[in-house]
Design a protein around this motif. Structure first.
Motif, PDB file in Angstrom:
ATOM      1  N   ILE A  13      -3.211  -3.229 -10.163  1.00  0.00           N
ATOM      2  CA  ILE A  13      -3.963  -2.369  -9.253  1.00  0.00           C
ATOM      3  C   ILE A  13      -5.145  -3.170  -8.733  1.00  0.00           C
ATOM      4  CG2 ILE A  13      -5.378  -0.269  -9.105  1.00  0.00           C
ATOM      5  CD1 ILE A  13      -2.420   0.280  -9.733  1.00  0.00           C
ATOM      6  N   TRP A  14      -5.317  -3.243  -7.435  1.00  0.00           N
ATOM      7  CA  TRP A  14      -6.588  -3.808  -6.982  1.00  0.00           C
ATOM      8  C   TRP A  14      -7.325  -2.779  -6.172  1.00  0.00           C
ATOM      9  CZ3 TRP A  14      -8.207  -5.346  -2.035  1.00  0.00           C
ATOM     10  CH2 TRP A  14      -7.224  -5.515  -1.077  1.00  0.00           C
ATOM     11  N   ARG A  15      -8.537  -2.582  -6.598  1.00  0.00           N
ATOM     12  CA  ARG A  15      -9.354  -1.508  -6.069  1.00  0.00           C
ATOM     13  C   ARG A  15     -10.376  -2.053  -5.092  1.00  0.00           C
ATOM     14  NH1 ARG A  15     -14.408   1.290  -9.115  1.00  0.00           N
ATOM     15  NH2 ARG A  15     -14.456   3.164  -7.855  1.00  0.00           N
ATOM     16  N   PHE A  16     -10.621  -1.294  -4.044  1.00  0.00           N
ATOM     17  CA  PHE A  16     -11.701  -1.654  -3.125  1.00  0.00           C
ATOM     18  C   PHE A  16     -12.607  -0.442  -2.988  1.00  0.00           C
ATOM     19  CE2 PHE A  16      -7.511  -1.085  -1.223  1.00  0.00           C
ATOM     20  CZ  PHE A  16      -7.667   0.077  -0.486  1.00  0.00           C
ATOM     21  N   ASN A  17     -13.691  -0.649  -2.296  1.00  0.00           N
ATOM     22  CA  ASN A  17     -14.711   0.390  -2.320  1.00  0.00           C
ATOM     23  C   ASN A  17     -15.045   0.904  -0.939  1.00  0.00           C
ATOM     24  OD1 ASN A  17     -16.366   2.109  -3.567  1.00  0.00           O
ATOM     25  ND2 ASN A  17     -17.456   0.556  -4.744  1.00  0.00           N
ATOM     26  N   PHE A  18     -14.047   0.952  -0.071  1.00  0.00           N
ATOM     27  CA  PHE A  18     -14.322   1.371   1.302  1.00  0.00           C
ATOM     28  C   PHE A  18     -13.045   1.947   1.886  1.00  0.00           C
ATOM     29  CE2 PHE A  18     -13.175  -3.037   0.834  1.00  0.00           C
ATOM     30  CZ  PHE A  18     -12.089  -3.172   1.665  1.00  0.00           C
ATOM     31  N   GLY A  19     -13.154   2.570   3.016  1.00  0.00           N
ATOM     32  CA  GLY A  19     -11.971   3.140   3.660  1.00  0.00           C
ATOM     33  C   GLY A  19     -12.238   4.537   4.160  1.00  0.00           C
ATOM     34  N   LEU A  20     -11.232   5.111   4.778  1.00  0.00           N
ATOM     35  CA  LEU A  20     -11.350   6.468   5.310  1.00  0.00           C
ATOM     36  C   LEU A  20     -11.566   7.463   4.175  1.00  0.00           C
ATOM     37  CD1 LEU A  20      -8.481   6.434   7.951  1.00  0.00           C
ATOM     38  CD2 LEU A  20     -10.947   6.435   8.386  1.00  0.00           C
TER      39      LEU A  20
ATOM     40  N   GLY B 289       0.815  -1.218   0.000  1.00  0.00           N
ATOM     41  CA  GLY B 289       0.000   0.000   0.000  1.00  0.00           C
ATOM     42  C   GLY B 289       0.845   1.262   0.000  1.00  0.00           C
ATOM     43  N   ASN B 290       0.328   2.302   0.623  1.00  0.00           N
ATOM     44  CA  ASN B 290       1.016   3.590   0.664  1.00  0.00           C
ATOM     45  C   ASN B 290       1.524   3.897   2.060  1.00  0.00           C
ATOM     46  OD1 ASN B 290       0.466   4.431  -2.046  1.00  0.00           O
ATOM     47  ND2 ASN B 290      -1.657   4.749  -1.418  1.00  0.00           N
ATOM     48  N   HIS B 291       2.604   4.632   2.122  1.00  0.00           N
ATOM     49  CA  HIS B 291       3.078   5.190   3.378  1.00  0.00           C
ATOM     50  C   HIS B 291       2.665   6.663   3.371  1.00  0.00           C
ATOM     51  CE1 HIS B 291       5.764   5.925   6.771  1.00  0.00           C
ATOM     52  NE2 HIS B 291       6.299   6.934   6.095  1.00  0.00           N
ATOM     53  N   VAL B 292       1.803   7.064   4.312  1.00  0.00           N
ATOM     54  CA  VAL B 292       1.328   8.447   4.342  1.00  0.00           C
ATOM     55  C   VAL B 292       1.815   9.122   5.615  1.00  0.00           C
ATOM     56  CG1 VAL B 292      -0.679   9.969   4.209  1.00  0.00           C
ATOM     57  CG2 VAL B 292      -0.750   7.741   3.095  1.00  0.00           C
ATOM     58  N   LYS B 293       2.500  10.244   5.446  1.00  0.00           N
ATOM     59  CA  LYS B 293       2.988  10.984   6.611  1.00  0.00           C
ATOM     60  C   LYS B 293       2.718  12.466   6.371  1.00  0.00           C
ATOM     61  CE  LYS B 293       6.800  11.378   9.751  1.00  0.00           C
ATOM     62  NZ  LYS B 293       8.241  11.341   9.957  1.00  0.00           N
TER      63      LYS B 293
ATOM     64  N   LYS C 100      -8.365  16.544   2.353  1.00  0.00           N
ATOM     65  CA  LYS C 100      -7.438  17.438   1.660  1.00  0.00           C
ATOM     66  C   LYS C 100      -6.731  16.739   0.491  1.00  0.00           C
ATOM     67  CE  LYS C 100      -5.690  21.132   2.545  1.00  0.00           C
ATOM     68  NZ  LYS C 100      -5.818  22.417   1.809  1.00  0.00           N
ATOM     69  N   ARG C 101      -7.184  15.565   0.186  1.00  0.00           N
ATOM     70  CA  ARG C 101      -6.713  14.889  -1.025  1.00  0.00           C
ATOM     71  C   ARG C 101      -7.786  13.857  -1.402  1.00  0.00           C
ATOM     72  NH1 ARG C 101      -4.153  10.090   0.955  1.00  0.00           N
ATOM     73  NH2 ARG C 101      -4.012  10.263   3.196  1.00  0.00           N
ATOM     74  N   PHE C 102      -7.555  13.113  -2.473  1.00  0.00           N
ATOM     75  CA  PHE C 102      -8.528  12.107  -2.881  1.00  0.00           C
ATOM     76  C   PHE C 102      -8.360  10.869  -2.008  1.00  0.00           C
ATOM     77  CE2 PHE C 102      -7.783  14.740  -6.683  1.00  0.00           C
ATOM     78  CZ  PHE C 102      -9.072  15.215  -6.849  1.00  0.00           C
ATOM     79  N   SER C 103      -9.470  10.271  -1.619  1.00  0.00           N
ATOM     80  CA  SER C 103      -9.449   9.113  -0.718  1.00  0.00           C
ATOM     81  C   SER C 103      -8.739   7.928  -1.369  1.00  0.00           C
ATOM     82  CB  SER C 103     -10.878   8.699  -0.373  1.00  0.00           C
ATOM     83  OG  SER C 103     -11.581   9.786   0.203  1.00  0.00           O
ATOM     84  N   GLY C 104      -7.939   7.226  -0.588  1.00  0.00           N
ATOM     85  CA  GLY C 104      -7.207   6.069  -1.113  1.00  0.00           C
ATOM     86  C   GLY C 104      -8.114   4.862  -1.276  1.00  0.00           C
ATOM     87  N   ARG C 105      -8.190   4.331  -2.466  1.00  0.00           N
ATOM     88  CA  ARG C 105      -9.098   3.207  -2.727  1.00  0.00           C
ATOM     89  C   ARG C 105      -8.452   2.083  -3.535  1.00  0.00           C
ATOM     90  NH1 ARG C 105     -11.194   5.336   0.738  1.00  0.00           N
ATOM     91  NH2 ARG C 105     -13.318   6.091   0.992  1.00  0.00           N
ATOM     92  N   TYR C 106      -7.132   2.008  -3.517  1.00  0.00           N
ATOM     93  CA  TYR C 106      -6.502   0.897  -4.225  1.00  0.00           C
ATOM     94  C   TYR C 106      -5.172   0.564  -3.579  1.00  0.00           C
ATOM     95  CZ  TYR C 106      -3.239   4.147  -6.438  1.00  0.00           C
ATOM     96  OH  TYR C 106      -2.246   5.082  -6.658  1.00  0.00           O
ATOM     97  N   GLU C 107      -4.689  -0.624  -3.848  1.00  0.00           N
ATOM     98  CA  GLU C 107      -3.316  -0.986  -3.514  1.00  0.00           C
ATOM     99  C   GLU C 107      -2.699  -1.596  -4.768  1.00  0.00           C
ATOM    100  OE1 GLU C 107      -2.831  -3.199   0.093  1.00  0.00           O
ATOM    101  OE2 GLU C 107      -3.492  -1.488   1.283  1.00  0.00           O
TER     102      GLU C 107
END
Lengths: 260, 260
Positions: free
Chosen positions: A65-72, A34-38, A76-83
């Motif tokens: 890319i695998w996309r899901f349809n849920f999460g925080l 996934g992503n590292h967000v700081k 201030k940016r676009f919501s993360g919906r894939y890994e």
């Protein structure tokens, strides 16, 4: 667990070196990350791993890319919906079986002109599932023991997601496409055993390592269920479910309509 | 145009340095890019650009995936069906307007329990479109002058895709979310002018550079049409079209059924 991103990279490099020495020349590595967000700054972790794998002479065949349809929901940016899932091979003589992972054509009735007149233009066995994989949250988690984790609190999978909690089909599709019956599948971060259970169910040999004893116990239970054919998982190859508009949840609530 | 990937990187680094010096502190850069494939080995080009932008102190806010539903079918790997768009900011005080780019809720009728009983749980204005954007090939290309390009031969957009041929909505959504009326939008690879036309249509100031005079001419024509409100583009904010099963193209042909 790691003091810094650099410490993490160093540890992972050692691991990948060992994996490489054990991997057959015809084998593949699938690395899901996934992503590292700081402080709102995003580092997609596949950037780091691509570098490491490249240094060890692996060849990237696809970044899936695998996309899901849920999460925080981000504000201030676009919501993360894939890994992403990086698929590497050691060489050019690798296994890739397309037929067992083909997905239904969206437009099976599409035709092309031939000398014998118009003929269906697709493959009746289905199409290449592409480097983009979509899963439905509800279906993916239905009947999965991850529901029972102490850190999953409500009946919303989005509440707290266990890092290993990827849909069964992600593992299943990789195993079907990149290995054959009898092959060995290793998962160095086995978690609750999704990959080893899939391997078992597809007549491959699954080997998994897991540090956390709670996950390990659960993984062993699930593996046993997989052996007995009793593990409840989402069926592979089904298209994601979309609301048809008649269900209550798919209808705009009166409350919103009243807003104007 | 470039003798090697390294020559390309060097040129791009110079360009990005100039862009950086011109960009306002509250501004954003959106960098849309695909894969470099050589002998079946894939290099996602966002890896290269992330490195360059990071060296110039840009902060990645999202790596957006935009998926399409057409293209060549790979046989020894999964078919490529997405590109990426890197959204960077110079600093932390950047513009981000979520409301104009919200998309309809999939489950508007979903409720949550509150002290006043069950209430709709989503936002009536729509949801954050997330870092994954989907477009429908047919709708995206309908009425687009790219159809007239000499290298687009049949009525299948997949035949030969002009590199600049991204859907209008990719540009439109970035412009709406990351700029305000009157702001300046620069496209250093303007192609047929999708970005500058969008900027114009949304009351921003569009500036574009293009090397190829054929594209430049077309870009100017389209910009003029955008000014007059006559440019035919797909409406933003619509969900991708899916066949409903009744259409002929969505039905499994008899020919395949006969196969057994």
């Amino acid at each position: 667990m790691f003091s810094s991103l650099d410490a993490y990279k160093e540890k992972m490099e050692t691991l990948i070196e060992s994996l490489s020495s054990k991997l057959k020349d015809t084998g593949s590595v699938c690395w899901q990350i996934g992503n590292h967000v700081k402080d709102g700054s995003v580092t997609p972790l596949d950037y780091i791993f691509f570098e490491i794998f490249q240094r060890h002479n692996f060849i990237l065949r696809n970044r899936i890319i695998w996309r899901f349809n849920f999460g925080l929901n981000a504000r201030k940016r676009f919501s993360g919906r894939y890994e992403t899932l990086l698929w590497f091979t050691k060489g050019s003589d690798y296994k890739f079986n397309l037929d067992p992972v083909r997905v239904p054509q969206i437009y099976p009735g599409k035709t092309k002109r031939t000398e014998q007149g118009y003929k269906p233009s697709g493959n009746p066995k289905g199409k290449n599932p592409s480097d983009f994989w979509e899963f439905d949250a509800k279906q993916s988690f239905e009947g999965q023991p991850v529901w029972d984790f102490p850190n999953v609190k409500a009946n919303h999978p989005e509440k707290t997601i266990h890092p290993c909690q990827f849909p069964n089909e992600v593992a299943d599709r990789c195993i079907l496409a990149l290995t054959e019956i009898g092959d060995t599948v290793l998962d160095p971060f086995a978690g609750v055993g999704t990959v080893v259970s899939c391997a078992e169910a597809r007549s491959r040999v699954g080997i998994g390592f897991e540090f956390d004893p709670r996950y390990l116990m659960l993984a062993n239970e699930r593996l046993e269920q997989a052996r007995l054919g009793e593990l409840v998982v989402r069926q592979s190859g089904r298209l994601p479910r979309r609301p048809n508009g008649n269900e209550k949840v798919a209808q705009v609530p009166q409350e919103w309509l009243d807003l104007g």
